[in-house]
Design an enzyme around this catalytic site. Structure first.
Site, PDB file in Angstrom:
ATOM      1  N   ASP A  30     -39.642 -17.249 -60.428  1.00 42.61           N
ATOM      2  CA  ASP A  30     -40.031 -17.289 -59.027  1.00 42.61           C
ATOM      3  C   ASP A  30     -41.488 -16.822 -58.939  1.00 42.61           C
ATOM      4  OD1 ASP A  30     -39.666 -17.462 -56.179  1.00 42.61           O
ATOM      5  OD2 ASP A  30     -39.541 -15.279 -56.145  1.00 42.61           O
ATOM      6  N   ASP A  32     -43.523 -15.811 -55.380  1.00 41.35           N
ATOM      7  CA  ASP A  32     -43.733 -14.787 -54.359  1.00 41.35           C
ATOM      8  C   ASP A  32     -42.806 -13.597 -54.599  1.00 41.35           C
ATOM      9  OD1 ASP A  32     -45.561 -16.143 -52.211  1.00 41.35           O
ATOM     10  OD2 ASP A  32     -44.051 -17.649 -52.703  1.00 41.35           O
TER      11      ASP A  32
END
Length: 312
Positions: A30, A32
């Site tokens: 991922d 953010d």
């Protein structure tokens, strides 16, 4: 009680961590809350990712954020010190465009989203309407008076409603989305259901999931969600890169998207505490008797990704 416990990575021996690093060839990470927050890299994350690449790991940046297209993410990654190529970016804007192209969608999309999503639709040759502001008149009493105007502007060519993050989300857009979806043949697609953004602020920033919830409630329809934790993410990667689940690592900051995706796909999972999930939530999941909550428990967790540099 059938519970699952996570191992706190920095507390393990160097030999154990080395064995862990050697156990995977592919990394899905991922962005953010894991690699950066807003436009600032999280300390140690760029160095860790570069080291994994140097060790021969194949790294994919897997994000539910639909506000940027793949080229935008390549530029952001490189600017913040992460090695990146376009083929290694798997964002929800790209997934939506890919999906619509795969099913030979030839109608028009009503888009609740931003320019990044629109750019990916352009690349795929998918027509759309709805991008940009669509505001209500200042006086609420005029709602009925604009009914005819809105109805006259419903596009008969629309065959899908796509909801991503849209800073211009408004009441007229909600009216149009629900009205299109009153046709059972109209597709309803959401990029993701992340409730909020990880930000360094006391303010709460609603994510795409908040907008999806509004459209879902008003339309009484449930969307096809293409982002994490839908395994469609892994399926999209598997079309051009062999994924061996047992030798794939999913890194994330959210239990209900990142870790759940890993659980569904049989990947190893690593949770970082620099984003949305707190240690209190993790402890709750570990002790839970609820099967859904146990599926959110990662195999390992670290305070921040850069904490693993000391072992490499």
């Amino acid at each position: 009680m059938n519970s699952k416990s996570s191992k706190f990575m920095p507390s393990l021996s160097r030999e154990h961590v080395k064995k862990f690093i050697d156990s995977f060839d592919t990394v899905l990470t991922d962005c953010d809350g894991v690699l950066w927050v807003e436009n600032n890299a999280i300390d140690g994350s760029p160095a860790l990712i570069r080291r994994l690449v140097d060790l021969g790991k194949k790294v994919f940046y897997v994000t539910n954020n639909s506000t940027r297209n793949r080229q935008d993410y390549v530029e952001k990654c490189r600017k913040l010190g992460f090695p990146a190529e376009k083929e290694g970016i798997i964002g929800t804007a790209y997934l939506v465009a890919t999906y619509l192209k795969e099913i030979n969608f030839n109608k028009k999309v009503f888009l609740i989203g931003s320019e990044g999503l629109a750019k990916e639709l352009d690349v795929a040759g998918i027509r759309y309407t709805g991008l940009g502001p669509d505001v209500m008149p200042e006086v609420w009493s005029t709602l009925r008076s604009v009914e005819g105007d809105i109805e006259n502007h419903l596009d008969g060519e629309v065959g899908a409603v796509v909801v991503g993050f849209d800073p211009h989300f408004s009441y007229p857009k909600l009216i149009k989305a629900a009205s299109y979806l009153s046709n059972p043949d109209c597709l309803y697609i959401a990029t993701n259901t992340d409730e909020r953004f990880p930000v360094n602020s006391r303010l709460v920033y609603p994510g795409t999931g908040s907008l999806v919830a509004a459209v879902t409630a008003c339309s009484a329809r449930s969307p096809l969600v293409l982002g994490k934790p839908n395994p469609y993410v892994a399926d999209a990667i598997a079309k051009f890169h062999t994924l061996d689940p047992q030798r794939t690592l999913m890194i994330g900051d959210r239990g209900n998207t990142d870790i759940l995706l890993g659980t569904k796909c049989g990947f190893q999972t690593l949770l970082v505490m620099t984003g949305v999930t707190s240690k209190e939530e993790l402890a709750q999941w570990q002790c839970s008797e609820n099967a859904e909550e146990r599926s959110l428990v990662p195999d390992y967790y670290v305070n921040k990704l850069g904490d693993l540099i000391q072992f490499l």
